[in-house]
Design an enzyme around this catalytic site. Sequence first.
Site, short mmCIF file in Angstrom:
data_model
loop_
_atom_site.label_atom_id
_atom_site.label_comp_id
_atom_site.label_asym_id
_atom_site.label_seq_id
_atom_site.Cartn_x
_atom_site.Cartn_y
_atom_site.Cartn_z
N GLY A 537 0.83 -1.20 0.00
CA GLY A 537 0.00 0.00 0.00
C GLY A 537 0.86 1.24 0.00
O GLY A 537 2.05 1.18 0.36
N GLY A 539 0.48 5.77 0.36
CA GLY A 539 -0.39 6.93 0.53
C GLY A 539 0.46 8.17 0.57
O GLY A 539 1.66 8.12 0.26
N ALA A 540 -0.18 9.25 0.96
CA ALA A 540 0.52 10.52 0.95
C ALA A 540 1.70 10.50 1.92
O ALA A 540 2.74 11.08 1.65
CB ALA A 540 -0.45 11.63 1.34
N SER A 541 1.54 9.80 3.00
CA SER A 541 2.57 9.89 4.03
C SER A 541 3.71 8.89 3.81
O SER A 541 4.81 9.10 4.31
CB SER A 541 1.95 9.66 5.40
OG SER A 541 1.34 8.40 5.43
N GLY A 542 3.43 7.83 3.09
CA GLY A 542 4.51 6.87 2.91
C GLY A 542 4.04 5.60 2.23
O GLY A 542 2.94 5.53 1.68
N VAL A 544 3.82 1.20 2.41
CA VAL A 544 3.77 0.07 3.34
C VAL A 544 4.27 -1.20 2.65
O VAL A 544 3.88 -1.49 1.51
CB VAL A 544 2.33 -0.16 3.86
CG1 VAL A 544 2.33 -1.21 4.96
CG2 VAL A 544 1.74 1.14 4.37
N LYS A 563 5.90 0.38 7.66
CA LYS A 563 5.53 1.64 7.02
C LYS A 563 6.75 2.55 6.93
O LYS A 563 7.36 2.88 7.95
CB LYS A 563 4.41 2.31 7.82
CG LYS A 563 3.94 3.59 7.17
CD LYS A 563 2.48 3.87 7.50
CE LYS A 563 1.98 5.00 6.62
NZ LYS A 563 0.56 4.94 6.40
N ASP A 658 -7.22 11.31 10.22
CA ASP A 658 -7.29 10.79 8.86
C ASP A 658 -8.13 9.50 8.82
O ASP A 658 -7.68 8.47 8.31
CB ASP A 658 -5.88 10.55 8.31
CG ASP A 658 -5.88 10.43 6.79
OD1 ASP A 658 -6.93 10.71 6.16
OD2 ASP A 658 -4.84 10.04 6.22
#
Length: 819
Positions: A537, A539-542, A544, A563, A658
């Site tokens: 996975g 996303g914006a933050s990092g 996985v 992550k 979030d």
Amino acid sequence: MTFIQPLPPPYLLRLFLFLSWLLQFHVLNAQTYTNVTLGSSLIAQDNNISFWGSPSGEFAFGFRQIQKVGFLLAIWFDKIPEKTIVWSANGDNLVPSGSKVELTANGNLNLIVPETREQIWKADYSDNITAVIAYAAMLDIGNFVLASSDSVHLWETFKQPTDTILPMQTLSRGSTLFARYMDTNYSKGRFMFSLQSDGNLVLYAKHSPSDFDNNSYWASDTNRNNSIELVSNMSGSIYLASNNGSIIYTISPNVVSSKDFYQRAILEHDGVFRRYVYPKSSTTSNISTQRAWFSLSTTPSNMCLILVDEKGVGPCGFNSYCMNDQGRPTCHCPQGYSFIDPNDSSKGCKQDFVSQNCDDHEASPQADVFRFYEMPNGDWLRSDYNHFEAVTEEFCRQNCLADCFCAAATFRDGFCYKKKSPLSNGRIDSSIAGKTIVKIRKLGNSSTTSQGQGSGLSKPEKKGRNSTLIVVGSVLLSSSVFLNIFLLLVTLLVTRSNNLKKTKEIQQGLIFPGMDLICFTYEEIKKITNEFEEEIGSGASGTVFKGLVPSDGHNGNYCVAVKRFKNIVAQSETEFKAEVDAIGRTNHRNLVKLMGFCNSEQHQLLVYEFMSNDSLASVLFGDSSRLNWKSRIQIALETARGLLYLHQGCSTQIIHCDIKPQNILLDEYFSAKVSDFGLAKLLKTDQSRTTTLIRGTKGYVAPEWFRNMPITVKVDVYSYGILLLEIICNRKNFEATTLVETQMVLSDWAYDCYAARNLDQLVKDDNEAMDDLESVEKYVKIAMWCIQESPEQRPTMKNVIQMIEGTIEVPIPPDPSSS
Ligand SMILES: *[C@@H]1O[C@H](CO)[C@@H](O)[C@H](O)[C@H]1NC(C)=O
Ligand SMILES: *[C@@H]1O[C@H](CO)[C@@H](O)[C@H](O)[C@H]1NC(C)=O
Ligand SMILES: *[C@@H]1O[C@H](CO)[C@@H](O)[C@H](O)[C@H]1NC(C)=O
Ligand SMILES: *[C@@H]1O[C@H](CO)[C@@H](O)[C@H](O)[C@H]1NC(C)=O
Ligand SMILES: *[C@@H]1O[C@H](CO)[C@@H](O)[C@H](O)[C@H]1NC(C)=O
Ligand SMILES: *[C@@H]1O[C@H](CO)[C@@H](O)[C@H](O)[C@H]1NC(C)=O
Ligand SMILES: *[C@@H]1O[C@H](CO)[C@@H](O)[C@H](O)[C@H]1NC(C)=O
Ligand SMILES: *[C@@H]1O[C@H](CO)[C@@H](O)[C@H](O)[C@H]1NC(C)=O
Ligand SMILES: *[C@@H]1O[C@H](CO)[C@@H](O)[C@H](O)[C@H]1NC(C)=O
Ligand SMILES: *[C@@H]1O[C@H](CO)[C@@H](O)[C@H](O)[C@H]1NC(C)=O
Ligand SMILES: *[C@@H]1O[C@H](CO)[C@@H](O)[C@H](O)[C@H]1NC(C)=O
């Protein structure tokens, strides 16, 4: 009358006569009838016990006054001072003075209150229409009978037992003994002893406080078809016998001579069936020279352990605990609690202090306010709501202290079981391992406000503390004797607070004491993830990655989710550690567990437990098979629980910031686990908020992010509301491809459907939900409350859960887009 001067003989004589009249008082009125003739009656009178006695005088039938409250029609042992009652007619309905029991001319035995002409009770032999009563008699074995002229017993108290059986009495199938409420209160209590029609002899407790169902706590397990009866034979032995007299099951075998002992067996108010003997004279007894009832046997032997009530309170009431005192269960309150009714310990205990405040947003030093009362070998069963494995007692204490729901905790072999209020099925027994700790408010930190729970209590003010010190100080100083003591105290206080500071610093240097977060090196992470091979996975933050932690001898191999953050912006290493610490301290079954972390110069990674069923997004919006209505609702509830824990359950409040389906992960049983919490602070660069810096995902973001308003837990409630709508409708909040424009934004459309009362539109492809439109409406209403513009109008997550669970009503929501 005076006893100082010797009385002249005539007075003495008169006194003697008076005394002997008093002594014979009984005998005068105790016409030791052999037969009670038709038309006889007894009247309940204060200070004039009237009864019909048995020929030997050992038993009496008549009125007994109960605690000045009223009269009980009863049979009792008349030759002992205790006048122990063995049968009663109107325990639930005591009668006033002047009431009458009469054996009418046509053979009815009635208890009536003449003033009101009310019939309280009657001997019922209506099943024999040919019955003709000729007389009544109190027999020497304690049986009061109504008999025909040829002495056939047409009605007898031996066949209508209350809570006691006597030697020579047998109970047929279908008979039940009911315990009285208290020793001196003859109302029906909680317990019964029933020889069922299936031949099984069973002890039951009504579920206290409700009697919805009965809970059996002891049984003879003698189910059989042939006739069976409960016998107390002439020697007082109690057993179950078949019709040919053979003993099937023995309850109390002891053979005791009826010549020397009075005997009875009773289901007592505490739920224990006991057999008692009472020496007829002080010389005949080998048991004791004391004339009193001695217990020969108890069934069951330890009530405290045997009665576990799944739906009720156990042998003692809520919040109390049971201890076995020589076969007798006794109820006690833990420190900080007291009996609801000091005269009735079975009603349970009430908390004497103000509960921990769940609304407290600050991390208050709960250790200053609460402490633990220790109960070695104690436990409260069926009160658990959460537990931890492989933890220390200290962890258990801290965790319970920080959790406003935690009323008590049991620590046993590295397991920590957190217990909620009201505590039920409490007991202390040497056979119970471990200990239970009960959370109580410290003295001086009890309620100071009478406006109910809460405000101000859990946010202690420094000012208050200082002024107390000053008051105490000046009181002490006013007496010069105390000056030295005062100085000593001050010194102690100063040293203590210095020590406290020191330990705090040391703790920060250590890596998270009391937790088993693993600190990985970057090399180890590379190995675990096989050089970041499998991405699961991003996303914006990092991003996985899946990883595999090899066995360390204690645990086998297990999968993890690693992550890697794009731009960790925690200022310093301490800040990173503080945040990871906060995340690591969370432990709730609806939160993804943090297993470890890596913090090398350039690389900050977090290692989580691995969730095999992906995220809620993939099952709600993906192509894979969808979840049914029941499972979705369950996920909504579990998510709410996870969020509530973040908001109110941990020592440091965590705002998720979030909440979206991608961050709700599903384990192998499709249980929801909230992930990515605690990152808000870790990733935040700036306290000022502009739209570009918004944490959170478009569509789920609460309006206050766009305004200059403080960010509170209510932003999560907003996002949860959107998520809930998506869960209900199995679709994204924003669907550009929708043909009908009014249906493009789910949150708007859902309100329209709700207002127009055609919610079926929302779930029309979901047959299960279509069949449950009432629930659909409830959840839509809850969601509407969650997405109100104004944060104050939104419910707390606790309220959300209460609404979902139905403990509070869902009010009619206003239109979220109206303001
Ligand atoms: C006591 O009651 C009996 C009848 O039950 C009555 O005959 C007797 O007179 C009463 N005695 C007193 C002192 O009231
Ligand atoms: C019913 O009453 C009659 C007459 O008093 C008696 O002979 C008979 O035994 C009674 N029957 C039962 C079942 O008790
Ligand atoms: C009781 O009354 C019955 C019937 O009248 C009689 O047969 C019996 O002998 C009487 N019993 C006594 C002890 O008086
Ligand atoms: C006995 O207990 C019951 C149940 O608590 C109560 O309603 C009743 O008033 C009590 N009776 C007496 C005589 O105290
Ligand atoms: C429980 O026992 C009571 C008797 O006290 C009885 O009335 C009730 O029907 C029983 N309930 C069930 C579910 O068996
Ligand atoms: C008990 O009686 C029932 C019907 O009365 C019968 O069906 C069952 O077989 C009997 N059981 C035994 C063990 O005799
Ligand atoms: C009594 O009946 C039981 C079965 O119920 C049987 O096992 C036993 O042998 C019988 N005893 C006598 C003395 O008949
Ligand atoms: C009563 O039963 C016991 C067995 O439990 C037996 O030993 C005793 O002899 C019996 N007594 C009489 C008087 O039948
Ligand atoms: C009581 O003691 C006497 C002698 O001291 C003995 O003979 C008798 O059996 C004892 N009775 C019981 C019931 O133990
Ligand atoms: C307990 O009993 C005593 C005496 O019976 C009575 O004075 C008192 O009011 C009772 N207390 C409660 C709380 O019912
Ligand atoms: C009560 O709580 C306050 C604030 O947490 C704390 O400073 C104070 O020491 C506590 N008082 C007592 C008696 O423990």
